[in-house]
Scaffold this active site. Structure first.
Site, short mmCIF file in Angstrom:
data_model
loop_
_atom_site.label_atom_id
_atom_site.label_comp_id
_atom_site.label_asym_id
_atom_site.label_seq_id
_atom_site.Cartn_x
_atom_site.Cartn_y
_atom_site.Cartn_z
N ILE A 42 0.85 -1.04 -0.11
CA ILE A 42 -0.07 -0.03 0.02
C ILE A 42 1.05 1.19 0.00
O ILE A 42 2.10 1.27 0.60
CB ILE A 42 -1.06 0.06 1.36
CG1 ILE A 42 -2.04 1.19 1.12
CG2 ILE A 42 -0.34 -0.08 2.43
CD1 ILE A 42 -3.17 0.96 2.22
N CYS A 43 0.55 2.32 -0.77
CA CYS A 43 1.29 3.58 -0.85
C CYS A 43 0.59 4.42 -0.04
O CYS A 43 -0.17 5.23 -0.40
CB CYS A 43 0.98 3.76 -2.45
SG CYS A 43 2.06 5.26 -2.81
N VAL A 44 1.35 4.57 1.18
CA VAL A 44 1.02 5.61 1.95
C VAL A 44 2.06 6.38 2.75
O VAL A 44 3.05 5.52 3.18
CB VAL A 44 -0.27 5.20 3.20
CG1 VAL A 44 -1.35 4.76 2.57
CG2 VAL A 44 0.27 4.13 3.92
#
Length: 136
Positions: free
Chosen positions: A76-78
């Site tokens: 996940i891209c956070v």
């Protein structure tokens, strides 16, 4: 951290540490009623490094999801899990950010540029595809 999450659970999120390893948590997030993922439950794993909280946890989605911010490998891209990590960030915050990211897909800062482009240029098709993946 675990006690904090147990005492103040986040609606729509489950957390269960592995019995023999407290550094690995099996988690799930339910799609919110107003998202294209509303009928889905998405499982992911949080792996805490031995030097946590000085290093960010590793989050991997185990359930496939059609999302611009979650890639094929389940990452996940956070920013909070990358360059914006601080030791003061709690795992409750991490879980809330994951839940927000899942339920509010954005074409900005994508892991999957093609999905992000579809969301930006043909939202109806993106929503239909996301709903179809969620059913599967």
């Amino acid at each position: 951290e675990l006690q904090d999450i147990t005492n103040r659970p986040l609606d729509g999120i489950t957390v269960e540490p592995e019995a023999d390893n407290l550094l690995v948590w099996k988690c799930s997030v339910k799609g919110s009623p107003d998202s294209p993922y509303k009928t889905g439950t998405f499982h992911f794993k949080i792996e805490l490094p031995t030097n946590f909280p000085f290093k960010a946890p590793n989050v991997t989605f185990l359930t496939k999801i059609y999302h611009p911010g979650i890639n094929e490998e389940g990452h996940i891209c956070v920013p909070i899990l990358r360059d914006e990590w601080k030791p003061s960030v709690t795992l409750s915050t991490v879980l809330a950010v994951i839940q927000e990211k899942v339920n509010n897909p954005s074409p900005d800062d994508p892991f999957e540029p093609e999905i992000a482009a579809l969301l930006k240029n043909d939202k109806a098709k993106f929503l239909a595809t996301a709903k179809e993946y969620t059913k599967k």
